[in-house]
Design a protein around this motif. Structure first.
Motif, PDB file in Angstrom:
ATOM      1  N   GLN A   1       0.731  -1.314   0.432  1.00  0.00           N
ATOM      2  CA  GLN A   1      -0.079  -0.120   0.085  1.00  0.00           C
ATOM      3  C   GLN A   1       1.176   1.832  -0.102  1.00  0.00           C
ATOM      4  OE1 GLN A   1      -3.212  -0.114   3.192  1.00  0.00           O
ATOM      5  NE2 GLN A   1      -4.256  -1.205   2.356  1.00  0.00           N
ATOM      6  N   ILE A   2       2.134   1.225   0.173  1.00  0.00           N
ATOM      7  CA  ILE A   2       2.586   3.166  -0.308  1.00  0.00           C
ATOM      8  C   ILE A   2       3.263   3.120  -1.995  1.00  0.00           C
ATOM      9  CG2 ILE A   2       5.029   2.783   0.649  1.00  0.00           C
ATOM     10  CD1 ILE A   2       5.622   0.780   1.902  1.00  0.00           C
ATOM     11  N   LYS A   3       2.993   3.849  -1.734  1.00  0.00           N
ATOM     12  CA  LYS A   3       2.859   4.639  -3.086  1.00  0.00           C
ATOM     13  C   LYS A   3       3.874   5.534  -2.940  1.00  0.00           C
ATOM     14  CE  LYS A   3      -1.711   5.851  -3.286  1.00  0.00           C
ATOM     15  NZ  LYS A   3      -3.125   6.706  -3.628  1.00  0.00           N
ATOM     16  N   GLY A   4       4.669   5.570  -3.931  1.00  0.00           N
ATOM     17  CA  GLY A   4       6.212   6.132  -4.137  1.00  0.00           C
ATOM     18  C   GLY A   4       6.094   7.095  -3.906  1.00  0.00           C
ATOM     19  N   PRO A   5       7.382   8.150  -4.943  1.00  0.00           N
ATOM     20  CA  PRO A   5       7.204   9.415  -5.420  1.00  0.00           C
ATOM     21  C   PRO A   5       6.982   9.555  -6.469  1.00  0.00           C
ATOM     22  CG  PRO A   5       9.441   8.722  -5.240  1.00  0.00           C
ATOM     23  CD  PRO A   5       8.786   7.757  -4.869  1.00  0.00           C
ATOM     24  N   GLY A   6       6.945   8.490  -7.541  1.00  0.00           N
ATOM     25  CA  GLY A   6       6.494   8.569  -9.205  1.00  0.00           C
ATOM     26  C   GLY A   6       7.552   8.911  -9.506  1.00  0.00           C
ATOM     27  N   ARG A   7       7.229   9.041 -10.872  1.00  0.00           N
ATOM     28  CA  ARG A   7       8.365   9.560 -11.676  1.00  0.00           C
ATOM     29  C   ARG A   7       8.651  11.149 -12.391  1.00  0.00           C
ATOM     30  NH1 ARG A   7      12.176   5.623 -13.606  1.00  0.00           N
ATOM     31  NH2 ARG A   7      11.597   3.579 -12.347  1.00  0.00           N
ATOM     32  N   ALA A   8       9.204  11.730 -12.449  1.00  0.00           N
ATOM     33  CA  ALA A   8       9.298  13.076 -12.654  1.00  0.00           C
ATOM     34  C   ALA A   8       8.675  13.280 -14.398  1.00  0.00           C
ATOM     35  CB  ALA A   8      10.596  14.210 -12.707  1.00  0.00           C
ATOM     36  N   LYS A   9       7.516  13.475 -14.712  1.00  0.00           N
ATOM     37  CA  LYS A   9       7.607  13.574 -16.623  1.00  0.00           C
ATOM     38  C   LYS A   9       8.505  14.275 -17.377  1.00  0.00           C
ATOM     39  CE  LYS A   9       2.002  11.981 -16.758  1.00  0.00           C
ATOM     40  NZ  LYS A   9       1.226  12.724 -17.558  1.00  0.00           N
ATOM     41  N   ARG A  10       9.056  14.246 -17.996  1.00  0.00           N
ATOM     42  CA  ARG A  10      10.125  14.567 -18.919  1.00  0.00           C
ATOM     43  C   ARG A  10       9.547  14.853 -20.010  1.00  0.00           C
ATOM     44  NH1 ARG A  10      15.290  10.735 -18.454  1.00  0.00           N
ATOM     45  NH2 ARG A  10      15.909  10.947 -16.471  1.00  0.00           N
ATOM     46  N   LEU A  11      10.031  16.656 -20.234  1.00  0.00           N
ATOM     47  CA  LEU A  11       9.032  16.686 -21.652  1.00  0.00           C
ATOM     48  C   LEU A  11       9.449  16.342 -22.862  1.00  0.00           C
ATOM     49  CD1 LEU A  11       8.898  21.024 -20.893  1.00  0.00           C
ATOM     50  CD2 LEU A  11       7.486  18.834 -20.326  1.00  0.00           C
ATOM     51  N   PRO A  12       9.007  15.841 -24.104  1.00  0.00           N
ATOM     52  CA  PRO A  12       9.801  15.020 -24.825  1.00  0.00           C
ATOM     53  C   PRO A  12      10.407  15.601 -26.023  1.00  0.00           C
ATOM     54  CG  PRO A  12       7.282  15.649 -25.108  1.00  0.00           C
ATOM     55  CD  PRO A  12       7.803  16.273 -23.877  1.00  0.00           C
ATOM     56  N   LYS A  13      11.249  15.736 -26.036  1.00  0.00           N
ATOM     57  CA  LYS A  13      12.651  16.861 -27.116  1.00  0.00           C
ATOM     58  C   LYS A  13      11.935  16.683 -28.078  1.00  0.00           C
ATOM     59  CE  LYS A  13      16.479  14.706 -24.717  1.00  0.00           C
ATOM     60  NZ  LYS A  13      17.796  13.924 -25.379  1.00  0.00           N
ATOM     61  N   THR A  14      11.774  17.952 -28.850  1.00  0.00           N
ATOM     62  CA  THR A  14      11.424  18.308 -30.673  1.00  0.00           C
ATOM     63  C   THR A  14      12.734  18.778 -31.118  1.00  0.00           C
ATOM     64  OG1 THR A  14       9.219  18.723 -31.608  1.00  0.00           O
ATOM     65  CG2 THR A  14      10.409  20.099 -29.484  1.00  0.00           C
ATOM     66  N   LEU A  15      11.842  19.370 -32.361  1.00  0.00           N
ATOM     67  CA  LEU A  15      13.032  19.913 -33.422  1.00  0.00           C
ATOM     68  C   LEU A  15      11.915  20.506 -34.049  1.00  0.00           C
ATOM     69  CD1 LEU A  15      13.697  16.352 -34.840  1.00  0.00           C
ATOM     70  CD2 LEU A  15      15.362  17.869 -33.855  1.00  0.00           C
TER      71      LEU A  15
ATOM     72  N   THR B   1      15.785  11.237 -33.537  1.00  0.00           N
ATOM     73  CA  THR B   1      15.234  10.359 -33.850  1.00  0.00           C
ATOM     74  C   THR B   1      14.029  10.074 -34.506  1.00  0.00           C
ATOM     75  OG1 THR B   1      14.084   9.952 -31.518  1.00  0.00           O
ATOM     76  CG2 THR B   1      16.246   9.512 -30.861  1.00  0.00           C
ATOM     77  N   PRO B   2      13.383   8.803 -34.497  1.00  0.00           N
ATOM     78  CA  PRO B   2      11.936   8.959 -34.549  1.00  0.00           C
ATOM     79  C   PRO B   2      11.199   9.349 -34.099  1.00  0.00           C
ATOM     80  CG  PRO B   2      12.999   6.632 -35.014  1.00  0.00           C
ATOM     81  CD  PRO B   2      13.933   7.503 -34.586  1.00  0.00           C
ATOM     82  N   HIS B   3      11.128   9.360 -32.790  1.00  0.00           N
ATOM     83  CA  HIS B   3      10.149   9.368 -31.698  1.00  0.00           C
ATOM     84  C   HIS B   3       9.913  10.594 -32.299  1.00  0.00           C
ATOM     85  CE1 HIS B   3       7.122   7.925 -29.386  1.00  0.00           C
ATOM     86  NE2 HIS B   3       6.828   8.484 -28.634  1.00  0.00           N
ATOM     87  N   THR B   4      11.015  11.721 -32.031  1.00  0.00           N
ATOM     88  CA  THR B   4      11.553  13.531 -31.776  1.00  0.00           C
ATOM     89  C   THR B   4      10.672  13.799 -33.164  1.00  0.00           C
ATOM     90  OG1 THR B   4      13.230  13.312 -32.900  1.00  0.00           O
ATOM     91  CG2 THR B   4      13.945  13.595 -30.359  1.00  0.00           C
ATOM     92  N   LEU B   5      10.966  13.712 -33.952  1.00  0.00           N
ATOM     93  CA  LEU B   5       9.683  13.808 -35.408  1.00  0.00           C
ATOM     94  C   LEU B   5       8.787  13.393 -35.051  1.00  0.00           C
ATOM     95  CD1 LEU B   5      11.607  12.643 -38.339  1.00  0.00           C
ATOM     96  CD2 LEU B   5      10.703  14.841 -38.035  1.00  0.00           C
ATOM     97  N   ARG B   6       7.960  12.593 -34.792  1.00  0.00           N
ATOM     98  CA  ARG B   6       6.370  12.392 -33.897  1.00  0.00           C
ATOM     99  C   ARG B   6       6.363  13.604 -33.488  1.00  0.00           C
ATOM    100  NH1 ARG B   6       2.051   8.261 -33.121  1.00  0.00           N
ATOM    101  NH2 ARG B   6       2.132   8.453 -30.852  1.00  0.00           N
ATOM    102  N   HIS B   7       7.180  14.056 -32.183  1.00  0.00           N
ATOM    103  CA  HIS B   7       6.516  15.047 -31.607  1.00  0.00           C
ATOM    104  C   HIS B   7       7.408  16.325 -32.191  1.00  0.00           C
ATOM    105  CE1 HIS B   7       6.885  12.818 -27.685  1.00  0.00           C
ATOM    106  NE2 HIS B   7       7.968  12.172 -28.059  1.00  0.00           N
ATOM    107  N   ALA B   8       7.653  16.043 -32.795  1.00  0.00           N
ATOM    108  CA  ALA B   8       7.758  17.551 -33.759  1.00  0.00           C
ATOM    109  C   ALA B   8       6.630  17.943 -33.939  1.00  0.00           C
ATOM    110  CB  ALA B   8       8.807  17.699 -35.041  1.00  0.00           C
ATOM    111  N   PHE B   9       5.909  16.708 -35.508  1.00  0.00           N
ATOM    112  CA  PHE B   9       4.721  16.692 -36.225  1.00  0.00           C
ATOM    113  C   PHE B   9       3.696  17.192 -35.051  1.00  0.00           C
ATOM    114  CE2 PHE B   9       1.298  14.621 -35.876  1.00  0.00           C
ATOM    115  CZ  PHE B   9       0.624  14.816 -37.210  1.00  0.00           C
TER     116      PHE B   9
END
Length: 309
Positions: A99-113, A251-259
């Motif tokens: 039942q212990i809730k952790g600190p979670g992970r900080a959301k990182r903003l996606p890199k873009t172009l 990366t392929p994903h940064t182009l998706r983010h750029a879109f």
């Protein structure tokens, strides 16, 4: 061998046998659990006797050490999974961490172009490749990716039937077998038409020699029968070098983010972008509003006449 050592050894073996975990994953979990084991031992306890309060106090000590949020979240995950494994094995009658809730992970903003960087990449694709046919294929790959925001797997496995007849919209099958329609820009349609000519000619030659027709827009001799994700990843790095854009940014994903980011910057509706990207949840798409906010903030801090004041 101590109780803790036996538990860690058995759990790490199970990670390999049951989940096919990589060596790095197993080493990472093992290190986390050894650290927790040592902490308990200094307090005269072990995995068999550890309580919820012990786990919580351990996490507090990790925070006091100044460990990153992501590191603390990973350590709690390791502990939770160990105790779940111990419960399933009958070593404990409870799971003190459940039942212990952790600190979670900080959301990182996606890199873009920037739009200018993407323009340079698209131009460079026209000159990247060993043969004229390769260059036409590479241009089509890059133009379609930026025009549609497809995931790289969706891109390389596109069926050729999706683009027959010069469509303005193409049907894509994405995650969870869900289908969606995405638009093809005029430059993408032109690049696809040019590629189809040489692709179809090559297919005709292969058929005459007894080969089978490929169902894919970007066929290859790979096991899957189409251009691979790894091949495209390597290609996009080559394109970045030729374009004079830092390869680490591309990366392929940064182009998706750029879109997505460029659509939003030019007034597109967030729900429309959600549909185009194939996101099940709008909250996933909303991260692009934060990317845009950061870009605007950067523009103000860089170009405002009082920025140096």
């Amino acid at each position: 061998m101590s109780v803790n050592d036996r538990w860690i050894s058995a759990y790490v073996e199970a990670l390999l046998a049951e989940q096919g975990a990589s060596e790095n994953t197993r080493l990472s979990y093992g290190r986390d659990l050894i650290t927790f084991s040592d902490w308990l031992a200094r307090r005269g306890s072990d995995f068999e006797r550890a309580t919820r309060a012990d786990v919580e106090n351990y996490l507090i000590s990790c925070e006091a050490e100044g460990l990153a949020q992501s590191t603390r979240a990973r350590r709690l995950s390791s502990i939770k999974q160990l105790f779940r494994f111990a419960f399933e094995e009958g070593w404990r009658g409870d799971n003190p961490a459940i039942q212990i809730k952790g600190p979670g992970r900080a959301k990182r903003l996606p890199k873009t172009l920037t739009e200018e960087e993407v323009s340079r990449l698209l131009e460079a694709a026209r000159e990247t490749g060993r043969t004229p046919d390769d260059r036409l294929r590479n241009t089509a790959l890059m133009e379609v990716l930026y025009a549609t925001g497809l995931r790289v797997t969706e891109l390389v496995s596109l069926p050729v039937s999706a683009v027959r007849g010069d469509p303005r919209l193409i049907l894509v099958r994405g995650k969870g077998n869900k289908e969606r329609m995405v638009p093809l820009s005029p430059p993408a349609r032109a690049a696809v038409a040019a590629w189809l000519e040489v692709r179809d000619a090559a297919e005709d030659r292969a058929r005459k020699e007894g080969g089978k027709a490929s169902p894919f827009l970007f066929p290859s001799s790979s096991k899957a029968g189409h251009f691979t994700r790894v091949g495209f990843y390597q290609l996009i790095k080559d394109v970045a070098v030729r374009a004079g854009v830092m390869p680490s940014k591309v990366t392929p994903h940064t182009l998706r983010h750029a879109f997505a980011t460029h659509l939003l910057a030019n007034g597109a509706d967030l729900r429309a972008i959600q549909t185009l990207l194939g996101h099940a949840d709008l909250s996933t798409t909303e991260i692009y509003t934060h990317v845009l906010d950061e870009r605007l903030k950067e523009l103000v801090l860089t170009h405002h006449p009082l920025a140096d004041g």
